[in-house]
Structure formats: structure tokens, C-alpha cells
Design an enzyme around this catalytic site. Structure first.
Site, PDB file in Angstrom:
ATOM      1  CG  ASP A  48      -7.461   7.279  -4.878  1.00 38.95           C
ATOM      2  OD1 ASP A  48      -7.594   6.420  -3.982  1.00 38.95           O
ATOM      3  OD2 ASP A  48      -7.122   8.452  -4.649  1.00 38.95           O
ATOM      4  CG  ASN A  75      -2.143  -6.040  -0.393  1.00 35.67           C
ATOM      5  OD1 ASN A  75      -1.482  -6.399   0.572  1.00 35.67           O
ATOM      6  ND2 ASN A  75      -1.627  -5.233  -1.318  1.00 35.67           N
ATOM      7  CB  SER A 128      -5.974  -6.904   9.601  1.00 32.97           C
ATOM      8  OG  SER A 128      -6.050  -6.002  10.684  1.00 32.97           O
ATOM      9  CE1 TYR A 142      -2.264   0.228   8.421  1.00 33.60           C
ATOM     10  CE2 TYR A 142      -0.919  -0.303  10.346  1.00 33.60           C
ATOM     11  CZ  TYR A 142      -1.368  -0.615   9.071  1.00 33.60           C
ATOM     12  OH  TYR A 142      -0.927  -1.755   8.454  1.00 33.60           O
ATOM     13  CE  LYS A 146      -4.656  -2.184   7.272  1.00 33.85           C
ATOM     14  NZ  LYS A 146      -4.826  -2.819   5.954  1.00 33.85           N
TER      15      LYS A 146
HETATM   16  N1  LIG Z   1       4.533  -3.868   5.472  1.00 36.34           N
HETATM   17  C1  LIG Z   1       4.167  -4.173   6.704  1.00 36.34           C
HETATM   18  O1  LIG Z   1       4.988  -4.260   7.634  1.00 36.34           O
HETATM   19  C2  LIG Z   1       2.720  -4.452   7.021  1.00 36.34           C
HETATM   20  C3  LIG Z   1       2.404  -4.895   8.312  1.00 36.34           C
HETATM   21  C4  LIG Z   1       1.092  -5.136   8.635  1.00 36.34           C
HETATM   22  C5  LIG Z   1       0.098  -4.964   7.691  1.00 36.34           C
HETATM   23  N2  LIG Z   1       0.419  -4.522   6.451  1.00 36.34           N
HETATM   24  C6  LIG Z   1      -0.680  -4.340   5.497  1.00 36.34           C
HETATM   25  O2  LIG Z   1      -0.368  -5.028   4.309  1.00 36.34           O
HETATM   26  C7  LIG Z   1      -0.986  -4.381   3.187  1.00 36.34           C
HETATM   27  C8  LIG Z   1       0.039  -4.160   2.089  1.00 36.34           C
HETATM   28  O3  LIG Z   1       1.046  -3.324   2.596  1.00 36.34           O
HETATM   29  P1  LIG Z   1       2.475  -3.197   1.932  1.00 36.34           P
HETATM   30  O4  LIG Z   1       3.431  -3.164   3.050  1.00 36.34           O
HETATM   31  O5  LIG Z   1       2.655  -4.168   0.825  1.00 36.34           O
HETATM   32  O6  LIG Z   1       2.358  -1.696   1.350  1.00 36.34           O
HETATM   33  P2  LIG Z   1       2.988  -0.986   0.084  1.00 36.34           P
HETATM   34  O7  LIG Z   1       4.238  -1.628  -0.366  1.00 36.34           O
HETATM   35  O8  LIG Z   1       2.978   0.471   0.426  1.00 36.34           O
HETATM   36  O9  LIG Z   1       1.893  -1.282  -1.043  1.00 36.34           O
HETATM   37  C9  LIG Z   1       0.636  -0.663  -1.045  1.00 36.34           C
HETATM   38  C10 LIG Z   1       0.019  -0.859  -2.427  1.00 36.34           C
HETATM   39  O10 LIG Z   1      -1.267  -0.238  -2.426  1.00 36.34           O
HETATM   40  C11 LIG Z   1      -1.358   0.694  -3.509  1.00 36.34           C
HETATM   41  N3  LIG Z   1      -2.191   1.803  -3.052  1.00 36.34           N
HETATM   42  C12 LIG Z   1      -1.929   2.668  -2.041  1.00 36.34           C
HETATM   43  N4  LIG Z   1      -2.910   3.573  -1.940  1.00 36.34           N
HETATM   44  C13 LIG Z   1      -3.813   3.274  -2.914  1.00 36.34           C
HETATM   45  C14 LIG Z   1      -5.047   3.844  -3.332  1.00 36.34           C
HETATM   46  N5  LIG Z   1      -5.550   4.933  -2.721  1.00 36.34           N
HETATM   47  N6  LIG Z   1      -5.707   3.282  -4.370  1.00 36.34           N
HETATM   48  C15 LIG Z   1      -5.203   2.195  -5.002  1.00 36.34           C
HETATM   49  N7  LIG Z   1      -4.047   1.608  -4.643  1.00 36.34           N
HETATM   50  C16 LIG Z   1      -3.370   2.145  -3.618  1.00 36.34           C
HETATM   51  C17 LIG Z   1       0.092   1.100  -3.804  1.00 36.34           C
HETATM   52  O11 LIG Z   1       0.303   1.518  -5.139  1.00 36.34           O
HETATM   53  P3  LIG Z   1       0.181   3.086  -5.581  1.00 36.34           P
HETATM   54  O12 LIG Z   1       1.101   3.850  -4.683  1.00 36.34           O
HETATM   55  O13 LIG Z   1       0.577   3.091  -7.014  1.00 36.34           O
HETATM   56  O14 LIG Z   1      -1.264   3.443  -5.393  1.00 36.34           O
HETATM   57  C18 LIG Z   1       0.807  -0.223  -3.551  1.00 36.34           C
HETATM   58  O15 LIG Z   1       0.711  -1.046  -4.683  1.00 36.34           O
HETATM   59  C19 LIG Z   1      -1.598  -3.079   3.751  1.00 36.34           C
HETATM   60  O16 LIG Z   1      -2.987  -3.251   3.959  1.00 36.34           O
HETATM   61  C20 LIG Z   1      -0.889  -2.892   5.078  1.00 36.34           C
HETATM   62  O17 LIG Z   1      -1.676  -2.178   6.009  1.00 36.34           O
HETATM   63  C21 LIG Z   1       1.707  -4.263   6.098  1.00 36.34           C
END
Ligand SMILES: NC(=O)c1ccc[n+]([C@@H]2O[C@H](COP(=O)([O-])OP(=O)(O)OC[C@H]3O[C@@H](n4cnc5c(N)ncnc54)[C@H](OP(=O)(O)O)[C@@H]3O)[C@@H](O)[C@H]2O)c1
Length: 232
Positions: A48, A75, A128, A142, A146
Site C-alpha cells: 500500500d 501512476n 496527473s 482529487y 494532483k
Molecule cells: N482513468 C482516467 O480517466 C484518468 C484520467 C486522468 C488521470 N488519471 C490518473 O491516471 C492514473 C492511473 O489511473 P487508472 O485510471 O489506470 O486507475 P486504475 O485502473 O484504478 O488503477 C490504479 C492502480 O493503482 C493501484 N493502487 C490503487 N491504490 C493503491 C495503493 N494505495 N497502493 C498501491 N497501489 C494502489 C491499483 O491496484 P490495487 O487496487 O490492487 O491497489 C491499480 O493497479 C491515476 O493517477 C489517475 O489519477 C486517470
């Protein structure tokens, strides 16, 4: 290259990890739950990132196993969609613990290993979101977390330039992942309409800028936040 990517179990992190593995790099990943990637050059740490002791443990193990890092991609991130009046203190702190303190602590530990790299310049890249410049309603905590990371990029890029470590951020528009699974299509469509490039961001759209920002081509780029999709 030895690349550490946080949050590799799903979404953007998993996509990037699989791409860099296919390209022959050594990838170290992490998440709270077990790995979803099987590859001889992949090493997963089940931790974590909100817990500093677990972050330190991961980097200690990386030092023993690999000795050095060439790039860190922060990430992993989390969000909730809530009016700030109905966002409990506990939720707000949980978001900051991962999105800001998880990044800060990972950077502090990673610098010790980036300094051991044989690359002339190494990189920290923080993921971000375009929700920051949009000041998106329902995302106060959030976007604040960021925005704090973007401030970290400005200051840290100066503090680490003397060690030839570059620090940048990449702001993503909406991408379909676990994080956005509960966001309705109509809401996503409305957000995409606010981008200069009015189509949904895809994983390959993210990959090019990531490769650039951690690679040698950006050896003279630091302290920048690049927003994808034409967002200001
Ligand atoms: N998706 C979008 O539309 C979007 C848009 C703008 C920015 N972003 C940014 O892109 C990044 C990736 O997002 P995503 O959409 O790929 O999210 P996601 O699919 O929810 O993936 C998040 C990853 O982080 C891990 N994680 C979450 N909490 C954690 C913790 N406390 N310790 C260790 N690992 C942790 C999760 O695995 P576990 O659950 O197993 O821990 C998962 O592998 C983030 O920073 C997000 O803010 C995403």
C-alpha cells in the site's frame, strides 16, 4: 532500462508495464492486490503506497534485487466523485495519502536508486489529470492532490537537476479504466467535448508522451506538466 511503475495491476499502469516489458525493459510494479502480469522481466511488490514503511520496504528490496533505477513512473492514484460538503475527512485524507504522500515518499526513495543509474539523465514522471486545469466540480480533493503533485514537479525538478534527474508530469483526459467505470457515458462525452481534440484518449495516446518524458529525447525537459488532448 530498469523502470518502476506504481499501480500496475490495472488500467494505465498495467498497459505501460506490459508495453515496456514487450520492449525488453525490466519493470518493477506494485499494487495492494496480487499482480495481474506474468513476465520473466517483471517483479511485483504487493504494497500500500499510502504507508511509508511499505514504500521504504519496496525500494529496499528493489535496491537488493536490481541495484539501480533509470525511471520512476508515479501512476497509482485514486479519486472519488463527491461534492466537497459530502466528502468525509477520512476520504479526503485517504486520497492525499496516496496521490500526494505516496508520490512524495516514492520520489524520496527512488532518488537514491536513480543516482546509481548509468544513464546520463534519469526521470521521474508523475501522472496527473486534466481535471486540474478544468477545476472539475465534484473532484475538489482529487484535483487538489494532483495540483500538489504539479507543485512537487516544479520544486523537485530544481532540487534534483544537479543529480541529472528530471521531474515532469503528464495530465490525462478521461480514459476508460477501473477508476472511471462508474462515470456515465454522457458525462464522459461532455468532458471529451471540452478537449481541443474531441475524441476519447486511448492507451497508445498516453504511451508516446510517457516514452518521450522518461527517455533520452527529453534530456533537456524538466519541471513540465504536459496536458493531453489540448487542455489548458
Ligand atoms: N482513468 C482516467 O480517466 C484518468 C484520467 C486522468 C488521470 N488519471 C490518473 O491516471 C492514473 C492511473 O489511473 P487508472 O485510471 O489506470 O486507475 P486504475 O485502473 O484504478 O488503477 C490504479 C492502480 O493503482 C493501484 N493502487 C490503487 N491504490 C493503491 C495503493 N494505495 N497502493 C498501491 N497501489 C494502489 C491499483 O491496484 P490495487 O487496487 O490492487 O491497489 C491499480 O493497479 C491515476 O493517477 C489517475 O489519477 C486517470
Amino acid at each position: 532500462m530498469n523502470i518502476l511503475i506504481t499501480g500496475t495491476r490495472t488500467g494505465v499502469g498495467k498497459y505501460l508495464a506490459e508495453h515496456f516489458l514487450e520492449s525488453g525493459h525490466q519493470v518493477i510494479g506494485c499494487s495492494r492486490r496480487p499482480s495481474s502480469i506474468e513476465h520473466p522481466k517483471y517483479h511485483h511488490h504487493q504494497i500500500d503506497l499510502s504507508e511509508i514503511s511499505q514504500v521504504k520496504r519496496m525500494f529496499r528490496e528493489v535496491r537488493h534485487e536490481h541495484g539501480y533505477l533509470d525511471a520512476l513512473i508515479n501512476n497509482a492514484g485514486t479519486s472519488t466523485m463527491n461534492h466537497f460538503m459530502t466528502t468525509p475527512d477520512e476520504t479526503a485524507r485517504r486520497i492525499f495519502d496516496l496521490n500526494f504522500f505516496g508520490v512524495l515518499n516514492s520520489c524520496r526513495e527512488a532518488v537514491k536508486l536513480l543516482r546509481k543509474s548509468r544513464e546520463p539523465s534519469t526521470a521521474i514522471l508523475n501522472i496527473s489529470t486534466v481535471a486540474v486545469p478544468w477545476a472539475l466540480e465534484g473532484h475538489l480533493v482529487y484535483t487538489a492532490s494532483k495540483r500538489a503533485v504539479e507543485q512537487l514537479v516544479w520544486v523537485m525538478s530544481k532540487e534534483l537537476a544537479g543529480f541529472d534527474i528530471r521531474v515532469n508530469a503528464l495530465g490525462l483526459p478521461p480514459v476508460r479504466t477501473v477508476l472511471t467505470r462508474t462515470v456515465s457515458q454522457s458525462k464522459i462525452d461532455a468532458l471529451v467535448e471540452r478537449q481541443a481534440i474531441r475524441r476519447m484518449c486511448t492507451m497508445p495516446d498516453i504511451l508516446g508522451p510517457v516514452e518521450f518524458l522518461i527517455g533520452r529525447q527529453s534530456a533537456f525537459v524538466t519541471g513540465e506538466t504536459v496536458m493531453l488532448g489540448g487542455v489548458r
